[in-house]
Enzyme design. Structure first.
Site, PDB file in Angstrom:
ATOM      1  N   SER A  90       0.814  -1.210   0.000  1.00 60.60           N
ATOM      2  CA  SER A  90       0.000   0.000   0.000  1.00 60.60           C
ATOM      3  C   SER A  90       0.850   1.263   0.000  1.00 60.60           C
ATOM      4  CB  SER A  90      -0.959  -0.050   1.197  1.00 60.60           C
ATOM      5  OG  SER A  90      -1.937   0.931   1.120  1.00 60.60           O
ATOM      6  N   ASP A  95      -2.345   6.157  -3.470  1.00 54.82           N
ATOM      7  CA  ASP A  95      -1.217   5.516  -2.805  1.00 54.82           C
ATOM      8  C   ASP A  95      -0.705   4.385  -3.693  1.00 54.82           C
ATOM      9  OD1 ASP A  95      -3.347   3.782  -2.492  1.00 54.82           O
ATOM     10  OD2 ASP A  95      -2.822   3.193  -0.461  1.00 54.82           O
ATOM     11  N   ASP A 155      -1.031   1.183  -4.059  1.00 53.37           N
ATOM     12  CA  ASP A 155      -1.911   0.198  -4.688  1.00 53.37           C
ATOM     13  C   ASP A 155      -3.253   0.794  -5.100  1.00 53.37           C
ATOM     14  OD1 ASP A 155      -2.855   0.504  -2.096  1.00 53.37           O
ATOM     15  OD2 ASP A 155      -3.446  -1.593  -1.882  1.00 53.37           O
ATOM     16  N   ASP A 185      -5.803   2.083  -3.618  1.00 53.43           N
ATOM     17  CA  ASP A 185      -7.076   1.916  -2.922  1.00 53.43           C
ATOM     18  C   ASP A 185      -7.412   3.152  -2.093  1.00 53.43           C
ATOM     19  OD1 ASP A 185      -5.216   1.554  -0.893  1.00 53.43           O
ATOM     20  OD2 ASP A 185      -6.069  -0.319  -0.150  1.00 53.43           O
TER      21      ASP A 185
END
Length: 449
Positions: free
Chosen positions: A101, A241, A243, A245
């Site tokens: 992340s 960010d 990834d 999400d």
């Protein structure tokens, strides 16, 4: 938190804490726990972000999954919410995302989604932990044609982008925006998505090299995007960010618009259109007090959960709410997705600006923010455990709460995703809360650092 899994999957320094052996064993255990034994070859999707260790860990996971007879479908570099969506679309038994992340490149992680696209509940994670750590069940060892195969999903990016586009009923023609991809997963999807939606895009941090993910860019480092939007007089900026999400925004004046403000804008819009289930928005104990007051003043119910999007989602599902999220920009539109989706959230926000012909700086005035100070203290894993029984820290925290009374809040908690203790103090007097926050942080560092 469990022994392997925190609030957002298993995470650690790749090749040191999160080793290939551990990843392979997690793959084996996940296939055993998540798939129906009647399936000869259960289908598992694997996606990854751009960090250098993701290829290595994908190979280990793939080996573990195939070794117990699961077929692996490689999605390549995609956002985490793409895995959650494609599990359902491709009728897979489970999905795995390799990502840490918003963390630096040396970290990586493994997030697992069940066949319905939701992150695993604690009970299933505990079953996987028992197999990996306690050898509770011995994996079967198929041979010959019973070993799993590997294939590649050629159209996965298009399928995911088409899904997000389907949630926006009209084009974003005429909008000019900057897009910061954090040199992460959004680098593969964002330019195509927002261009196809009709916006003119300026791309930032969209050239990943394996080690530059989240490096002075993305939603955890907003200053470059804030400067760029202001310098180029753009309608707004959007940042993700590693990834993708999470999502944060920058308004037309170059000011940060965090997740609480995005939630206020979207919740008010949904309520005005009769789309906000039970006129309720779900946040966490870290959500700014200004948001709860905003909800109260506008006829909406605010529900607070523990920190972590999984707990927000659990409350939404339990009470049949359809909107919730976190200050960090992890926002869930349950009508469209089973998890937080940064690009979906950005598309929803931009569509509100377009439909209302409004500037983001104007809409962000809907909510007044209480001053809030956050201090992070680095601690060891042992320090995180000692936190729960440290009487001195507990007493100091209670004293701080008594000092602020009803005019503020004090939260000292263990991070579920990083080796940190987080100290958050909120109130009306910026100088007072800053002093309290740093005093508590110094005590935590003395006791646990």
């Amino acid at each position: 938190m469990g022994r392997l899994f925190g609030t957002d999957g298993a995470r650690g320094v790749a090749n040191s804490e999160l080793t290939c052996e551990l990843a392979m064993n997690i793959g084996r255990a996940a296939a055993m726990v998540l798939t129906d034994s009647s399936h000869r070859h259960p289908k598992i999707l694997i996606g990854k972000d751009t960090r250098i260790s993701s290829d290595m860990l994908e190979g280990a996971l793939t080996a573990g999954l195939c070794s117990v007879g699961a077929d692996v479908v490689s999605l390549g570099v995609v956002p985490t919410p793409a895995v959650a969506f494609l599990v359902g679309k491709y009728k897979a038994d489970a999905g795995v995302m390799i990502s840490a992340s918003h963390n630096p490149c040396e970290f990586n992680g493994i997030k697992i989604f069940s066949g319905d696209g939701y992150k695993l509940p604690d009970a299933l994670e505990e079953q996987i932990e028992a197999i990996v750590l306690d050898h509770a069940v011995t994996p079967s060892v198929p041979v010959g044609g019973d070993i799993g195969r590997v294939s590649v999903a050629e159209n996965c990016v298009k399928d995911y982008i088409d899904h997000i586009k389907s949630t926006v009923p009209f084009a974003l023609d005429g909008m000019e925006i900057a897009v910061d991809c954090a040199n992460g997963s959004a680098s593969r999807t964002a330019e195509r998505l927002f261009t196809e939606l009709g916006a003119k895009v300026h791309m930032l941090a969209d050239k990943p090299n394996g080690v530059n993910i989240n490096d002075n860019c993305g939603s955890t480092h907003m200053e470059p995007l804030m400067d760029y939007v202001k310098e180029h007089s753009l309608d707004c900026g959007i940042a993700f960010d590693g990834d993708a999400d999470r999502f944060l925004a920058v308004d037309d004046k170059g000011q940060l618009v965090d997740g609480d403000f995005v939630m206020a804008i979207c919740a008010a819009d949904m309520k005005s259109r009769g789309k906000l289930a039970k006129n309720a928005a779900v946040g966490t104990i870290m959500t700014n007090m200004g948001f709860s007051r905003f909800c109260e003043e506008n006829g909406m119910k605010f529900v607070a959960t523990k920190v972590g999007d999984r707990y927000v989602l659990e409350e939404m599902l339990l009470e049949e709410y359809n909107f919730g999220g976190e200050q960090s920009g992890h926002i869930i539109f349950l009508d469209f997705a089973t998890t937080g989706d940064g690009q979906l959230t950005a598309a929803q926000l931009l569509s509100i600006l377009k439909r209302r012909n409004a500037k983001l700086s104007s809409l962000a005035t809907l909510m007044s923010r209480y001053p809030q100070v956050m201090v992070n203290v680095n601690v060891s894993p042992e320090g995180k455990l000692r936190f729960y029984t440290d009487a001195e820290i507990k007493a100091a925290t209670e004293q701080a709460k008594a000092t602020l009374g009803k005019s503020g809040r004090v939260i000292v908690r263990v991070s579920g995703t990083e080796p940190l203790i987080r100290v958050m103090v909120e109130g009306e007097d910026p100088e007072q809360i800053d002093g309290i926050a740093h005093s508590l942080a110094n005590l935590v560092e003395q006791r646990l650092g």
